[in-house]
Motif scaffolding. Structure first.
Motif, PDB file in Angstrom:
ATOM      1  N   ILE A 147      40.200 -73.602 -16.664  1.00 18.85           N
ATOM      2  CA  ILE A 147      39.604 -74.747 -17.361  1.00 18.85           C
ATOM      3  C   ILE A 147      38.577 -74.263 -18.370  1.00 18.85           C
ATOM      4  O   ILE A 147      38.567 -74.669 -19.534  1.00 18.85           O
ATOM      5  CB  ILE A 147      38.950 -75.710 -16.347  1.00 18.85           C
ATOM      6  N   LEU A 151      38.573 -74.449 -22.472  1.00 18.69           N
ATOM      7  CA  LEU A 151      37.476 -75.030 -23.255  1.00 18.69           C
ATOM      8  C   LEU A 151      36.958 -74.019 -24.260  1.00 18.69           C
ATOM      9  O   LEU A 151      36.675 -74.344 -25.417  1.00 18.69           O
ATOM     10  CB  LEU A 151      36.337 -75.462 -22.335  1.00 18.69           C
ATOM     11  N   ILE A 208      44.363 -79.413  -9.958  1.00 21.23           N
ATOM     12  CA  ILE A 208      43.456 -79.909 -10.999  1.00 21.23           C
ATOM     13  C   ILE A 208      43.432 -78.994 -12.209  1.00 21.23           C
ATOM     14  O   ILE A 208      43.441 -79.458 -13.355  1.00 21.23           O
ATOM     15  CB  ILE A 208      42.043 -80.071 -10.408  1.00 21.23           C
ATOM     16  N   ALA A 212      43.519 -80.183 -16.195  1.00 18.78           N
ATOM     17  CA  ALA A 212      42.289 -80.164 -16.993  1.00 18.78           C
ATOM     18  C   ALA A 212      42.420 -79.198 -18.162  1.00 18.78           C
ATOM     19  O   ALA A 212      42.014 -79.510 -19.289  1.00 18.78           O
ATOM     20  CB  ALA A 212      41.102 -79.768 -16.117  1.00 18.78           C
ATOM     21  N   ALA A 215      44.648 -80.717 -20.771  1.00 15.14           N
ATOM     22  CA  ALA A 215      43.953 -81.794 -21.489  1.00 15.14           C
ATOM     23  C   ALA A 215      43.002 -81.216 -22.527  1.00 15.14           C
ATOM     24  O   ALA A 215      42.978 -81.671 -23.679  1.00 15.14           O
ATOM     25  CB  ALA A 215      43.199 -82.673 -20.497  1.00 15.14           C
ATOM     26  N   SER A 216      42.240 -80.186 -22.133  1.00 15.39           N
ATOM     27  CA  SER A 216      41.272 -79.687 -23.115  1.00 15.39           C
ATOM     28  C   SER A 216      41.973 -78.929 -24.237  1.00 15.39           C
ATOM     29  O   SER A 216      41.492 -78.934 -25.369  1.00 15.39           O
ATOM     30  CB  SER A 216      40.205 -78.834 -22.446  1.00 15.39           C
ATOM     31  N   HIS A 219      43.347 -81.690 -26.620  1.00 16.50           N
ATOM     32  CA  HIS A 219      42.333 -82.379 -27.409  1.00 16.50           C
ATOM     33  C   HIS A 219      41.570 -81.433 -28.307  1.00 16.50           C
ATOM     34  O   HIS A 219      41.045 -81.839 -29.330  1.00 16.50           O
ATOM     35  CB  HIS A 219      41.358 -83.100 -26.482  1.00 16.50           C
ATOM     36  N   GLY A 220      41.506 -80.151 -27.920  1.00 16.29           N
ATOM     37  CA  GLY A 220      40.638 -79.245 -28.646  1.00 16.29           C
ATOM     38  C   GLY A 220      41.289 -78.580 -29.840  1.00 16.29           C
ATOM     39  O   GLY A 220      40.596 -78.159 -30.761  1.00 16.29           O
ATOM     40  N   ASP A 222      43.576 -79.650 -32.118  1.00 14.02           N
ATOM     41  CA  ASP A 222      44.046 -80.323 -33.347  1.00 14.02           C
ATOM     42  C   ASP A 222      43.049 -80.232 -34.492  1.00 14.02           C
ATOM     43  O   ASP A 222      41.933 -79.813 -34.325  1.00 14.02           O
ATOM     44  CB  ASP A 222      44.389 -81.785 -33.062  1.00 14.02           C
TER      45      ASP A 222
END
Lengths: 222, 261
Positions: A147, A151, A208, A212, A215-216, A219-220, A222
């Motif tokens: 995760i 990030l 998890i 996670a 997802a990051s 979203h991160g 683009d």
């Protein structure tokens, strides 16, 4: 399925060849353990008492050190974008990458444990207990650390920040890993209870972590 | 006026400007009542006057977890509904939550010294709250590490939701590991074990602190919205300056680029 298998094979190959840096983790682990007698003194009885904690701490730091390679290299050469856009679900791809990372960087740490246990004056039972708890616990370190790696890949110079973000999440693993191995060596308390919590932590992070991380990444990037 | 109308930051600014004075007034009144009642509360037969630290310590501890809960809901709003105010709410809450957590740790250790004979003990509740504090700090660092606010919001939202796993661990740590910290006495099955003389001021203080958080949070959200407006105005101006210099004479631009080099 073949795509995931290919991804795992590719990641392991890259990690083990020049510049992959998976085996650097073992070298770092060795260095941490060698430094300990200089810090706490060469008293063998004391070292064998602290042994499980030292081994766990070394493994934790070593796995943290190699984690930022998990997505960073792929991000630099652009293959992370291909993985994100491919038809394989990103969650599964993340899980495959973490599995490959654990096989290439986590498993060698466990293999190295008996040798390092020798340096710390641990007997057979103690070494076995530590290796077993590491086997159960390092997947949790890899999958929660993923995760942080996901990030960090979206930031510039995220490496140090990743350590700050990931370490608090790895504290429960450390607590129960050391508790289980201490219980096997000295304790009147049972080995089973902390060990099953350790396994549960690994299983939870298995669920998890990929979600996670995916997802990051989604979203991160683009 | 529904929640969806608040999605417009301008409406939120207008509404919050009207609500904020009332919130602040209610906070001050309740805090005054709560502090007065706490001062009048009897001394404990065992702990003496130090029991009064509880009226500050316990609301801070509750709020430290409550704020992370608010941030988790806001993070869901960011990731699932893309609510434009959700990431503003999450960002504004983090420093406030960190302060509550720090105060809970501080008052706890000041209370621990006379009661347990030590400022710090590696007990399950204390350690898990310390981890919560570290996670607040990490989250604030993450917010500052990404330049673009909406990208930072999504990264922080993922981390907030993962960190929410720590909340049940903190809540039940005193029941699972029976160490130094006393088990739950107010919110538990079968009613509170606390005497009414202590319970009433404690609940008043808890409500007052919650109102304090709401007030600070709304004010911080307003600041954050205004800060983002300033940022976008500055960026617009910067791009306008860049555009006009591009449109100007070529030689001047060459000189400028030489000067930069």
């Amino acid at each position: 399925m073949t795509a995931l298998a290919a991804l795992i094979r590719r990641d392991i190959k890259i990690a083990l060849r020049v510049g992959g840096g998976a085996l650097i983790g073992v070298l770092f682990f060795l260095t941490v353990v060698v430094l300990m007698p200089f810090a706490v003194g060469p008293d063998l009885a004391q070292l064998s008492r602290l042994g499980p904690a030292i081994l766990w701490l070394g493994a934790l730091l070593a796995s943290l050190l190699t984690l930022d390679r998990l997505f960073m290299a792929d991000h630099e050469d652009g293959s992370l974008d291909l993985i994100t856009m491919s038809r394989t679900p990103l969650e599964l791809a993340c899980a495959a990458k973490a599995l490959a990372h654990w096989l290439a960087a986590g498993l060698p740490l466990i293999v190295a444990t008996p040798v390092l246990g020798l340096l710390l004056n641990l007997d057979m039972v103690a070494t076995g207990a530590v290796a077993l708890t590491l086997l159960a616990g390092t997947p949790a370190l890899t999958f929660t650390g993923m995760i942080g790696a996901a990030l960090a890949v979206t930031l510039h110079r995220g490496g140090l920040l990743m350590a700050v973000l990931v370490l608090p999440l790895s504290i429960p693993v450390l607590i129960f890993g050391v508790a289980a191995s201490q219980a096997a060596i000295t304790g009147p308390s049972s080995f089973g209870a902390p060990f099953s919590i350790l396994c549960a932590l690994s299983l939870v992070s298995l669920v998890i972590g990929p979600f996670a991380a995916a997802a990051s990444l989604k979203h991160g990037l683009d | 006026m529904s929640l969806i109308d608040l999605a417009n930051p301008t409406r939120f600014l207008a509404l919050s400007a009207r609500v904020l004075p009332w919130l602040a007034a209610a906070t001050i009144i309740l805090l005054t009542i709560g502090l007065y009642q706490s001062a009048l509360a009897p001394d404990d037969y065992q702990q003496g006057a130090t029991v009064k630290i509880m009226f500050i310590h316990v609301p801070n501890a509750w709020l430290s977890m409550f704020v992370w809960g608010v941030m988790s809901v806001a993070s869901l709003g960011t990731l699932v509904w893309r609510h434009p105010l959700a990431d503003v709410a999450a960002k504004a809450a983090a420093p406030i939550g960190a302060s509550f957590t720090f105060l809970a740790l501080l008052t706890g250790s000041l209370w621990g010294r006379p009661m347990w004979g030590t400022y710090w003990e590696w007990d399950a509740r204390l350690t898990s709250v310390l981890i919560l504090f570290l996670m607040y700090l990490g989250l604030m660092a993450l917010w500052r590490a990404v330049e673009d606010p909406s990208r930072a919001a999504r990264a922080a939202a993922v981390l907030t939701l993962v960190g929410a796993l720590n909340l049940p661990i903190i809540k039940f740590s005193v029941d699972w590991w029976n160490t130094l910290h006393q088990p739950a006495s107010v919110m538990r099955m079968g009613g509170s074990t606390l005497d009414k003389a202590f319970l009433v001021p404690l609940l008043v203080m808890a409500v007052a602190f919650t109102l304090l958080f709401v007030t600070l949070h709304v004010a911080a959200m307003r600041n954050e919205i205004l800060r983002r407006r300033v940022r976008s105005l500055q960026m617009m101006q910067a791009s306008r300056v860049a555009f006009s210099s591009e449109a100007g004479s070529g030689s001047r631009q060459e000189n400028a680029s030489k000067g930069v080099a």
